[in-house]
Design an enzyme around this catalytic site. Structure first.
Site, PDB file in Angstrom:
ATOM      1  N   GLU A  82       0.826  -1.201   0.000  1.00 28.38           N
ATOM      2  CA  GLU A  82       0.000   0.000   0.000  1.00 28.38           C
ATOM      3  C   GLU A  82       0.865   1.258   0.000  1.00 28.38           C
ATOM      4  O   GLU A  82       1.807   1.373   0.763  1.00 28.38           O
ATOM      5  CB  GLU A  82      -0.935   0.003   1.219  1.00 28.38           C
ATOM      6  CG  GLU A  82      -1.903  -1.176   1.258  1.00 28.38           C
ATOM      7  CD  GLU A  82      -2.923  -1.171   0.112  1.00 28.38           C
ATOM      8  OE1 GLU A  82      -3.029  -0.140  -0.580  1.00 28.38           O
ATOM      9  OE2 GLU A  82      -3.603  -2.208  -0.080  1.00 28.38           O
ATOM     10  N   ARG A  92     -17.568  -0.836   5.910  1.00 24.18           N
ATOM     11  CA  ARG A  92     -18.569  -1.510   5.067  1.00 24.18           C
ATOM     12  C   ARG A  92     -19.305  -2.575   5.868  1.00 24.18           C
ATOM     13  O   ARG A  92     -20.476  -2.866   5.621  1.00 24.18           O
ATOM     14  CB  ARG A  92     -17.800  -2.144   3.897  1.00 24.18           C
ATOM     15  CG  ARG A  92     -18.562  -2.949   2.897  1.00 24.18           C
ATOM     16  CD  ARG A  92     -17.601  -3.483   1.804  1.00 24.18           C
ATOM     17  NE  ARG A  92     -16.485  -4.263   2.350  1.00 24.18           N
ATOM     18  CZ  ARG A  92     -16.564  -5.544   2.690  1.00 24.18           C
ATOM     19  NH1 ARG A  92     -17.682  -6.217   2.554  1.00 24.18           N
ATOM     20  NH2 ARG A  92     -15.502  -6.177   3.181  1.00 24.18           N
ATOM     21  N   CYS A 145      -7.901  -2.192   8.378  1.00 21.38           N
ATOM     22  CA  CYS A 145      -6.528  -2.198   7.838  1.00 21.38           C
ATOM     23  C   CYS A 145      -6.020  -0.787   7.610  1.00 21.38           C
ATOM     24  O   CYS A 145      -4.912  -0.445   8.038  1.00 21.38           O
ATOM     25  CB  CYS A 145      -6.459  -3.000   6.535  1.00 21.38           C
ATOM     26  SG  CYS A 145      -6.579  -4.763   6.826  1.00 21.38           S
ATOM     27  N   HIS A 171      -1.446  -5.681   1.801  1.00 20.34           N
ATOM     28  CA  HIS A 171      -2.657  -6.506   1.728  1.00 20.34           C
ATOM     29  C   HIS A 171      -2.311  -7.811   1.023  1.00 20.34           C
ATOM     30  O   HIS A 171      -1.573  -7.823   0.033  1.00 20.34           O
ATOM     31  CB  HIS A 171      -3.779  -5.777   0.970  1.00 20.34           C
ATOM     32  CG  HIS A 171      -4.725  -5.056   1.883  1.00 20.34           C
ATOM     33  ND1 HIS A 171      -4.926  -3.705   1.830  1.00 20.34           N
ATOM     34  CD2 HIS A 171      -5.532  -5.521   2.885  1.00 20.34           C
ATOM     35  CE1 HIS A 171      -5.815  -3.366   2.759  1.00 20.34           C
ATOM     36  NE2 HIS A 171      -6.199  -4.451   3.404  1.00 20.34           N
TER      37      HIS A 171
HETATM   38  N1  PCA Z   1      -8.419  -7.079   6.449  1.00 21.80           N
HETATM   39  C1  PCA Z   1      -9.369  -6.028   6.747  1.00 21.80           C
HETATM   40  C2  PCA Z   1      -9.274  -5.825   8.222  1.00 21.80           C
HETATM   41  C3  PCA Z   1      -8.517  -6.983   8.764  1.00 21.80           C
HETATM   42  C4  PCA Z   1      -7.946  -7.642   7.585  1.00 21.80           C
HETATM   43  O1  PCA Z   1      -7.157  -8.593   7.601  1.00 21.80           O
HETATM   44  C5  PCA Z   1      -9.142  -4.765   5.925  1.00 21.80           C
HETATM   45  O2  PCA Z   1      -8.650  -4.852   4.782  1.00 21.80           O
HETATM   46  O3  PCA Z   1      -9.447  -3.668   6.394  1.00 21.80           O
END
Ligand code: PCA
Length: 222
Positions: A82, A92, A145, A171
């Site tokens: 990111e 959401r 996240c 991610h």
């Molecule tokens: N993914 C979520 C929150 C926790 C995770 O592993 C996100 O992308 O916000």
């Protein structure tokens, strides 16, 4: 002996999923050494607010030189580094404590956004060279996240003790065993995800923070 610690944070499962690959990667890497740096894996609750309390506790306890936070983004086809964290919680779905903030600031005294403190294109290049699909992402979403990514960058940018600490957010895709129940969904094995995060950590540790990141367009990244 090394005094360099790399903190790898991984979220607990959320949204009724049995597993979160982010935590599977963090716990697999816990205790490993990369280029003389010790990896510490720590689990984060998928709860607004509490996740940042856990981040603060881990920073205090481990005093890392580098922090890589990991979260699941189901549907992604590659490890996604990111670029930017934004100052908004806009959920959401409910978090694991039933909270669902809408259009609330992560930090009322913070700027609109922070960039990752990582050579993101150098890292993508290193991960691909290790044989792992990787990409730069320009949105970490607005759920827990991004909340942790923004909270991390806010601390690195405002707390003198962390002025030299590098950090960012990746991610990760579904695990194959999760995607098996979601026909058509992309996935990546935990071993491959770990290999990619190890390559990222090695690339960041080798990178001189005084130097610019690679100036490569998306098409030139290889
Ligand atoms: N993914 C979520 C929150 C926790 C995770 O592993 C996100 O992308 O916000």
């Amino acid at each position: 002996m090394t005094d360099t610690t790399v903190l790898v944070l991984g979220f607990e499962p959320f949204d009724k999923a049995p597993l979160n690959p982010a935590w599977e990667v963090a716990r697999t890497l816990d205790g490993k050494t990369i280029d003389g740096a010790r990896i510490v894996g720590v689990q984060l609750p998928c709860v607004f607010g509490k996740a940042l309390d856990a981040l603060d506790a881990a920073l205090q306890q481990h005093r890392p030189s580098l922090v890589i936070a990991l979260g699941l983004a189901g549907g992604r086809t590659a490890l996604s580094i990111e670029r930017v964290a934004i100052n908004v919680d806009d959920a959401r779905i409910a978090d694991n404590a039933g909270q669902q903030p809408i259009d609330v600031a992560v930090a009322t005294d913070g700027p609109a956004a922070y960039f990752a403190r990582l050579p993101i294109k150098q890292a993508v290049t290193a991960m691909r060279a290790a044989g792992v699909p990787a990409e730069v992402s320009n949105t970490a979403g607005t759920f827990v996240c991004n909340h942790v990514f923004y909270g991390l960058m806010h601390r690195l940018n405002t707390v003198p003790a962390w002025a030299q600490t590098r950090g960012g957010f990746v991610h990760v895709p579904y695990l194959p065993e999760m995607a098996a129940a979601l026909p058509g969904a992309p996935s990546m094995a935990v071993e491959t995800q770990c290999k990619g995060i190890e390559a990222l950590i090695a690339a960041v540790l080798r990178h001189d923070p005084e130097q610019q990141d690679l100036q490569l367009s998306a098409g030139q990244l290889h």
